[in-house]
Scaffold this motif. Structure first.
Motif, PDB file in Angstrom:
ATOM      1  N   UNK A  47      28.163  34.361  10.141  1.00 23.81           N
ATOM      2  CA  UNK A  47      27.239  33.283  10.538  1.00 23.81           C
ATOM      3  C   UNK A  47      26.099  33.135   9.522  1.00 23.81           C
ATOM      4  N   UNK A  48      25.585  31.902   9.392  1.00 24.48           N
ATOM      5  CA  UNK A  48      24.514  31.688   8.415  1.00 24.48           C
ATOM      6  C   UNK A  48      23.234  32.414   8.787  1.00 24.48           C
ATOM      7  N   UNK A  49      23.135  32.874  10.039  1.00 22.77           N
ATOM      8  CA  UNK A  49      21.909  33.577  10.397  1.00 22.77           C
ATOM      9  C   UNK A  49      21.744  34.841   9.546  1.00 22.77           C
ATOM     10  N   UNK A  50      22.857  35.360   9.006  1.00 22.52           N
ATOM     11  CA  UNK A  50      22.759  36.528   8.119  1.00 22.52           C
ATOM     12  C   UNK A  50      22.500  35.993   6.707  1.00 22.52           C
ATOM     13  N   UNK A  51      21.291  35.507   6.467  1.00 23.76           N
ATOM     14  CA  UNK A  51      21.019  34.865   5.195  1.00 23.76           C
ATOM     15  C   UNK A  51      20.839  35.876   4.084  1.00 23.76           C
ATOM     16  N   UNK A  52      21.306  35.521   2.938  1.00 20.42           N
ATOM     17  CA  UNK A  52      21.080  36.366   1.767  1.00 20.42           C
ATOM     18  C   UNK A  52      19.736  35.978   1.167  1.00 20.42           C
ATOM     19  N   UNK A  53      19.208  36.824   0.249  1.00 23.19           N
ATOM     20  CA  UNK A  53      17.925  36.472  -0.358  1.00 23.19           C
ATOM     21  C   UNK A  53      18.113  35.213  -1.208  1.00 23.19           C
ATOM     22  N   UNK A  54      19.293  35.051  -1.817  1.00 25.56           N
ATOM     23  CA  UNK A  54      19.568  33.849  -2.607  1.00 25.56           C
ATOM     24  C   UNK A  54      19.410  32.608  -1.755  1.00 25.56           C
ATOM     25  N   UNK A  55      19.795  32.730  -0.489  1.00 26.22           N
ATOM     26  CA  UNK A  55      19.719  31.579   0.400  1.00 26.22           C
ATOM     27  C   UNK A  55      18.256  31.219   0.700  1.00 26.22           C
ATOM     28  N   UNK A  56      17.417  32.247   0.942  1.00 29.06           N
ATOM     29  CA  UNK A  56      16.013  31.898   1.215  1.00 29.06           C
ATOM     30  C   UNK A  56      15.325  31.366  -0.032  1.00 29.06           C
ATOM     31  N   UNK A  57      15.730  31.892  -1.205  1.00 31.14           N
ATOM     32  CA  UNK A  57      15.141  31.323  -2.445  1.00 31.14           C
ATOM     33  C   UNK A  57      15.544  29.859  -2.593  1.00 31.14           C
ATOM     34  N   UNK A  58      16.760  29.558  -2.162  1.00 33.86           N
ATOM     35  CA  UNK A  58      17.230  28.178  -2.250  1.00 33.86           C
ATOM     36  C   UNK A  58      16.404  27.274  -1.340  1.00 33.86           C
ATOM     37  N   UNK A  59      16.057  27.788  -0.157  1.00 29.53           N
ATOM     38  CA  UNK A  59      15.247  26.977   0.755  1.00 29.53           C
ATOM     39  C   UNK A  59      13.847  26.739   0.164  1.00 29.53           C
ATOM     40  N   UNK A  60      13.348  27.760  -0.540  1.00 32.15           N
ATOM     41  CA  UNK A  60      12.049  27.575  -1.223  1.00 32.15           C
ATOM     42  C   UNK A  60      12.173  26.491  -2.296  1.00 32.15           C
ATOM     43  N   UNK A  61      13.277  26.572  -3.078  1.00 30.30           N
ATOM     44  CA  UNK A  61      13.492  25.578  -4.136  1.00 30.30           C
ATOM     45  C   UNK A  61      13.588  24.187  -3.521  1.00 30.30           C
ATOM     46  N   UNK A  62      14.253  24.109  -2.374  1.00 31.12           N
ATOM     47  CA  UNK A  62      14.407  22.814  -1.698  1.00 31.12           C
ATOM     48  C   UNK A  62      13.023  22.216  -1.387  1.00 31.12           C
ATOM     49  N   UNK A  63      12.114  23.046  -0.829  1.00 31.78           N
ATOM     50  CA  UNK A  63      10.784  22.539  -0.478  1.00 31.78           C
ATOM     51  C   UNK A  63      10.047  22.030  -1.714  1.00 31.78           C
ATOM     52  N   UNK A  64      10.157  22.802  -2.822  1.00 36.21           N
ATOM     53  CA  UNK A  64       9.467  22.384  -4.053  1.00 36.21           C
ATOM     54  C   UNK A  64      10.065  21.083  -4.596  1.00 36.21           C
ATOM     55  N   UNK A  65      11.392  20.987  -4.532  1.00 40.58           N
ATOM     56  CA  UNK A  65      12.031  19.759  -5.022  1.00 40.58           C
ATOM     57  C   UNK A  65      11.614  18.559  -4.169  1.00 40.58           C
ATOM     58  N   UNK A  66      11.576  18.780  -2.841  1.00 38.66           N
ATOM     59  CA  UNK A  66      11.196  17.677  -1.947  1.00 38.66           C
ATOM     60  C   UNK A  66       9.767  17.215  -2.233  1.00 38.66           C
ATOM     61  N   UNK A  67       8.913  18.174  -2.604  1.00 37.51           N
ATOM     62  CA  UNK A  67       7.516  17.811  -2.903  1.00 37.51           C
ATOM     63  C   UNK A  67       7.487  16.917  -4.160  1.00 37.51           C
TER      64      UNK A  67
END
Ligand code: HEM
Length: 421
Positions: free
Chosen positions: A186-206
């Motif tokens: 399940x995606x709830x077991x996120x890898x650190x790469x996945x959380x970094x990707x979510x950070x990148x997403x926020x910066x890109x959206x900005x």
């Protein structure tokens, strides 16, 4: 009504994801052979999945039964890309598609021509001056990345080099999250790469939102006026369009084109493609047929139904496998052979049997834009160069994920060339 050939096995233990992702072509070919059917089932991402490897099955899935099968991307993809048309179904998806398609069709396309010509010329102009052979997938990915940033965000790689570099790095980080997301838990077991990707997403959206607020012309000014259900939707779509996915897909096709036409024994093919637009279209169709960028797309059955006469229970996933559909011997003679002539012979007028860009009412909304980009880039190559593999013997074994391309980046020597008539 009969059961789909093959077996979806038991939960977890019967999962074949590793085997499939390791070598999708071998996986499909061996099962097509052992089941005696181009439609079969196996357990993928721990879900019973129907593999659709025939033209007839693909058409039924994507066209005739489009209202029975919803699109079904993984939860990690939805998290990373947010609210876009890809993750929407039914009437809402069709309304969104209609609005978005105005940006990529007919006259709207003309507004991107200068930009496409400029970026292609910038990246392809000095290829014959290089003392070393050129690693072509990297070359085309750089070109395609510059193109998507210029078309979708008005960011030019030369004029705004620092910003372009920053966005490209964030897109890469965003992308790595997608591939680091666990495929069979399940995606709830996120890898650190996945959380970094979510950070990148926020910066890109900005960054995207700042561009949306500015007074710039081009696509960015038009997408602002699209009547999206939520006011964050324009930015989310731009995020999808500038993601690493599209440059990779374009680079994949440009690489396969260059490889198929490489070598002194292909001079007459290149000459004919340069002189005759119909033939060039057939060459490109044949590249898309043999080497579609993406493996395919996923659907889920909303109700009990059938595919090619086989029983499909509600909740089953169906995956159309583009490279296998494209090599269906019922439609394509000598399916593994590169034969552009087939498109003026037995397969004339059958372009709609391909699914490199999907098929039916949920196909790619960027098809015309893609064609314009591909044709501009390959015309530049044909008009200026002859090319050969250098060294002549290289491993060209293809991998299929995330996009189709040789595992080792092919090295090509370009030589300045004009065809004598
Ligand atoms: C070589 C480049 C490209 C390839 C190979 C490609 C391929 C595809 C494929 C196979 C699908 C269908 C997926 C499915 O049925 O599940 C698709 C859908 C889509 N593509 Fe592309 N695409 C490319 C470029 C683009 C571009 C440039 C855009 C932006 C304008 C774009 C936007 C979309 C969107 C929004 C969808 C979803 C449509 C829907 O869900 O109704 N693609 N693409």
């Amino acid at each position: 009504m009969s059961q789909i050939p093959g077996s979806s096995g038991y939960a977890l233990m019967g999962d074949k994801s590793f085997e499939f992702y390791k070598d999708p072509m071998h996986f499909c070919n061996s099962r097509i052979h052992s089941n005696g059917s181009r439609i079969f089932q196996a357990r993928l991402l721990n879900k019973p999945t129907i593999f659709v490897c025939s033209v007839k099955g693909m058409k039924e899935l994507l066209c005739e039964k489009v209202n029975v099968f919803d699109t079904s991307y993984t939860a990690s993809m939805c998290k990373l890309f947010g609210d876009t048309v890809c993750f929407t179904n039914g009437e809402e998806a069709q309304l969104l598609r209609m609005s978005l398609m105005q940006l990529f069709r007919g006259k709207a396309l003309d507004t991107y021509a200068d930009c496409i010509n400029r970026v292609c010329a910038r990246n392809l102009k000095d290829l014959s001056l290089s003392s070393e052979p050129v690693a072509i997938y990297s070359l085309f990915k750089r070109l395609a990345t510059e193109l998507v940033l210029a078309i979708f965000l008005n960011v030019d790689a030369e004029e705004s080099a620092a910003l372009s570099k920053q966005i490209t790095q964030l897109s890469t980080q965003h992308w790595h999250g997608l591939i680091s997301a666990p495929v069979n838990v399940k995606v709830s077991v996120w890898s650190s790469g996945f959380s970094q990707a979510l950070e990148a997403k926020q910066k890109l959206l900005k960054i995207i939102s700042e561009h949306l607020k500015s007074e710039e012309d081009g696509l960015i000014s038009k997408i602002r006026d699209v009547p999206f259900p939520e006011n964050t939707n324009a930015a989310q779509h731009l995020l999808l369009f500038i993601s690493a996915l599209i440059p990779k897909a374009l680079a994949s096709l440009l690489t396969s084109f260059t490889l198929e036409l490489a070598g002194s024994n292909k001079i007459s093919v290149r000459k004919r493609a340069q002189e005759n637009e119909d033939y060039l279209n057939h060459v490109l169709l044949e590249v898309e047929r043999l080497w579609p960028s993406f493996i395919g797309g996923r659907r889920i059955a909303k109700q009990d139904t059938t595919l090619c006469g086989y029983k499909v229970p509600k909740g089953y996933l169906a995956l159309f496998v583009a490279f296998a559909v494209h090599r269906d011997p019922d439609i394509f003679d000598d399916p593994d052979e590169f034969q552009p002539e087939r498109w003026s012979g037995r397969n004339a007028g059958q372009e709609k049997l391909l699914c490199c860009f999907g098929n039916g009412s949920r196909n790619c909304i960027g098809i015309e834009l893609n064609n314009m980009i591909l044709k501009t880039a390959v015309a530049y190559l044909l008009n200026h160069y002859s090319w050969d593999l250098d060294p002549p013997s290289q491993s060209l074994d293809y991998k299929w994920l995330p996009v189709s391309r040789p595992t080792e980046d092919p090295k090509i020597k370009f030589t300045s060339w004009t065809y004598k008539t």
